[in-house]
Each structure stands twice: as structure tokens, then as C-alpha cells.
Design a protein around this motif. Sequence first.
Motif, short mmCIF file in Angstrom:
data_model
loop_
_atom_site.label_atom_id
_atom_site.label_comp_id
_atom_site.label_asym_id
_atom_site.label_seq_id
_atom_site.Cartn_x
_atom_site.Cartn_y
_atom_site.Cartn_z
N ALA A 105 1.84 -4.83 3.18
CA ALA A 105 0.86 -5.47 4.07
C ALA A 105 1.01 -6.99 3.98
N TYR A 134 0.86 -1.19 0.00
CA TYR A 134 0.00 0.00 0.00
C TYR A 134 0.89 1.23 0.00
N LEU A 179 1.30 4.75 1.63
CA LEU A 179 0.82 5.54 2.77
C LEU A 179 1.20 7.00 2.56
N HIS A 181 -10.44 -14.40 15.33
CA HIS A 181 -9.64 -14.17 16.54
C HIS A 181 -10.06 -15.15 17.62
N PHE A 222 4.19 0.50 1.99
CA PHE A 222 4.00 -0.36 3.16
C PHE A 222 3.56 -1.74 2.68
N ASN A 248 -3.80 -8.39 15.17
CA ASN A 248 -4.39 -7.29 14.41
C ASN A 248 -3.35 -6.69 13.49
N GLY A 249 -3.78 -6.46 12.24
CA GLY A 249 -2.88 -5.81 11.29
C GLY A 249 -1.88 -6.75 10.65
N SER A 250 -2.01 -8.06 10.88
CA SER A 250 -1.01 -8.98 10.32
C SER A 250 -1.26 -9.27 8.83
N GLY A 251 -2.42 -8.88 8.32
CA GLY A 251 -2.67 -9.02 6.88
C GLY A 251 -3.76 -10.02 6.51
N LYS A 252 -4.50 -10.51 7.49
CA LYS A 252 -5.51 -11.56 7.24
C LYS A 252 -6.58 -11.08 6.25
N SER A 253 -7.17 -9.91 6.56
CA SER A 253 -8.25 -9.41 5.69
C SER A 253 -7.74 -9.07 4.31
N THR A 254 -6.52 -8.52 4.25
CA THR A 254 -5.94 -8.19 2.95
C THR A 254 -5.81 -9.47 2.11
#
Length: 455
Positions: free
Chosen positions: A43, A16, A18, A206, A41, A63-69
Motif C-alpha cells: 500500500a 498488507y 490479501l 480530495h 500488496f 482513491n487508494g493511493s495510500g493517504k489514509s494508510t
Amino acid sequence: MARQTAISVNNIEKTYRLYRKPSYRVFEVFCPGKKQLHTPFKALDNISFSVKRGEFLGIIGKNGSGKSTLLQLICGIIPPTKGTISVNGKVSALLELGAGFNPEFTGRQNVYLNATILGFKKEEIDRKFDAIASFADIGDFIDRPIKMYSSGMVVRLAFAVQANVEPDILIVDEALSVGDSYFQAKCTKLMRSLIDKGVTILYVTHDITSVPLLCERALYLECGRIKTIGPAIEVVDRYLRDLRNDQYQRGEADPGQPIHGADKNASVVDVTAEKKSTDKKPSSLIGYQEAKGKEKSFAERVRDYRYGTGNARVIYLEMIGMNGEPLDTFGFKEKITVRAFIETKKELDALNCCVIVRNKQGVEIMHCTTREYGYTFDTIKSGTRLVVDISFENILKPADAYSIHYTVNNTYSLENQEILDLIELAAVFKVKPDPQHPIYYLIWHPFSFSHRIVE
Ligand SMILES: Nc1ncnc2c1ncn2[C@@H]1O[C@H](COP(=O)(O)OP(=O)(O)OP(=O)(O)O)[C@@H](O)[C@H]1O
């Protein structure tokens, strides 16, 4: 025969840009070649794995580790910066709450809209509509605009659509956490049946304990890279160890110390069925009238989860805390009472009441029957109203949701018994976190210890 590959992810990177100010993005577009105003960045970086048809893969990570991406890339919602992804089959995805729904349209219109986008003809949707509406179970709201729905209703409808349109691959991103415990149990059951039909499921959550129970394999992401992928139990174990080490680094936990002190007087589960005297009026008879008032709504709620001959019936069931108040959340070591108001329709000479406590993944954590604990009832006449209390000390892991499976049997032996009333989800409850007693495993168990020094 080797299973077909459903998803193949090859050396994926997602970077991404930023920007410190939104205007910098516009400036960069209109003034190419000028100074770079963004910071790249990554991801996701160097991600490769494949998923076989009919496999249930859990994806975990902080959180923020890239799962949703990663899920968005697999669904084709965003393109990768590098690498390739091949997906073999029709994908249904539950990513963002309500994504794909038009808020101005009713639930019914949105079902048709969504299913049409997924490639179904009107006649096919007509055929599926009742199953979808019944799974969502949102009553009259189905004909009201989505903008009037609670978040729980939105996720019910979204899951009902996605799971009932016969996908080859179902992608679920934490969405279920919005639904209540009954709905979550229903979804888990449905996902299991989809796996049996050969559907591939990717599941981001989670709720770590659910992963080894539902998934064959798990993928653990850390800062956009695969930390490990393999058998779910091993991956979850590694993740939990890392979390505990993090807590240790921050001074919140000491992995070298036992979590609890031993309590040599504590019993494992103190199950007591409290006998009500039949000759004097039990105090809970007042409660019985109130229970009668709740009979209809209770029967309606458990309708899909019960069976039995009906020769005795639970007309109402509640969970009671140590102060005698009906509760749905309990503290550590609090005495929990499951109170069932029962009516008999025939004489019963071997009444046996049974409680199973399940966690939200359906795992049976505790179980008791009055018979097995040596608690007997006298012969009970037809037309009797009785209140049966089964109590136990709360030693369950906090912050999880649990359900009570309740059965009333006439039991002479295991082979010779009549199931009078069996209710799968008779009640649900939660356990409060207690900072003094963190429980990392399913239950807190009273161990005892001894030691001697040998010269
Ligand atoms: N559109 C975007 N632009 C910039 N950064 C983004 C964008 N989308 C995600 N990120 C960043 O990418 C990283 C991974 O985000 P992602 O949402 O995939 O993580 P996650 O593991 O799903 O997190 P969570 O468990 O909190 O949902 C995060 O640092 C996030 O801030």
C-alpha cells in the motif's frame, strides 16, 4: 533559525496481506510453513519525507493511493512493514469518523474520555469543556448518547475535541467534508490560528482547491509512492494535469481544446441592485412579513459572524433563483439574487450594500458594492424597511460551496464610512455541476478571441 522537525518518515513500506478467503488467514496462522495463501500488496513503498514544526502539509492522491494508510502509520495506529517514523510532539488525530468515541456515552462523557486519553487531567478538561462544546455547537445533543448523532454532529464534536486540546501535531483525514459549509469555514479558521501558534498540520483531502490556499507544501501519492512533494501550488498543478490526462485517455476530456466557447455579449458579472419604488407597494413586502418571522433564527445563526453599529440591520437574507424561489443550489449562468431585508434605525444618506462571494477556503472570488457600481439610494429615513436585491450571473465552479459576506454601510468615502451591519456568513450556497460546461478553474470568464492570418 531553522525550524525543528516535527515528523520524519524514513523509507517506509506498508505491505498488507490479501487473502481470497477469510479462512485462509486462520489457516496460515495455525499451519505455518505450509503453502503461502496470501498475496502481498504494497500500500506504501519507499516513502521518505519530513515535516517542519508549524508546517501545514496537504496530502493528495487518487482513491487508494495510500493517504489514509500513511496517516495511520504516523499516528502509530498501524506499524510499518519496513522503515521508521519519528514524531516529535503530542499528536491529535481526526481519522475515521467517530473513531475513539463510545456510542453509548453522551457527547460530554466522550469529550472527557477523549481528552483523558490525550493526557489531560479532569480540571484541565473542565476548563476546556465550554470552548469545545461551543465550537461543536450541537446544543442539547452534548448530553445525549453519540449513537443518536448525525454524522455531521459526530465530526463537529470530534474536531472540536482534537483541535482544542492544544496538540503539537494535528492530523485531519478528509473528516471536514462531512460538516456543513459554516462548520467547514469555522474549521479552516481554527486550523489557520493553530498554524500561527506553531502547530503542525497534516491534511488529507480530495478538495484540491483548498490545498494551495491552506498548505505551504503538498505531497502527492500515486499507487503508494511519492509522485512529488513540494510547494502546494506546483504539486496540485501536477496532480490536476495528471487527472486531466487520465480523463483524456478515457476520452472524457480534450486537454488541447478550449473548455468553453466565447460569448462576446456576456458581461463579467452582471451586478444590479434592483431599486424598489418607494411610492408603490413593492411586491416583496409580503415577503417582508415572512422575513420578520425568520428574523430571530437568522440573528441566532449569524450571531458569531456579525458586527456593526446596528443603525441599519439585515433582519433576514436569502438567495433567490431565476424563478423567484429561495434556493441554495444554482445552475451554470443562472441569475442569482441575494435579497436582504433591512431595517434602519437612523436616517442614512449614503447607504451602500456590499456582497462578497467566497469559496469554502475563504478566498474572495467576487465582490461588489452598490456605490462602486454607481447605484445610489435616496436618503432613507430612520425606521424604514427595505428590500435590496443584488444579482449576478452564476459563473462559479460547480460542486463547490460558497458563502456570502454581506455588509450594509453608510459610505461617504473609503475613509469616512459607518459599518452598520457586517455579516461574514450571511448565506451559503452550492453550484450544480453542468456536464455541458465543466469549469476547472474558480470562475468561468467570458473571453473574446480574434485572429488573422499573416501571409
Ligand atoms: N487493512 C487493509 N488490508 C488490505 N488492504 C488495505 C488495507 N487498508 C488499506 N488497504 C489498501 O491499501 C491501499 C491504500 O489505501 P488507503 O485507504 O490508504 O488509500 P487512500 O489514498 O486513503 O484512499 P481514499 O482516497 O479512497 O481514502 C488501497 O488499495 C486499499 O485497498
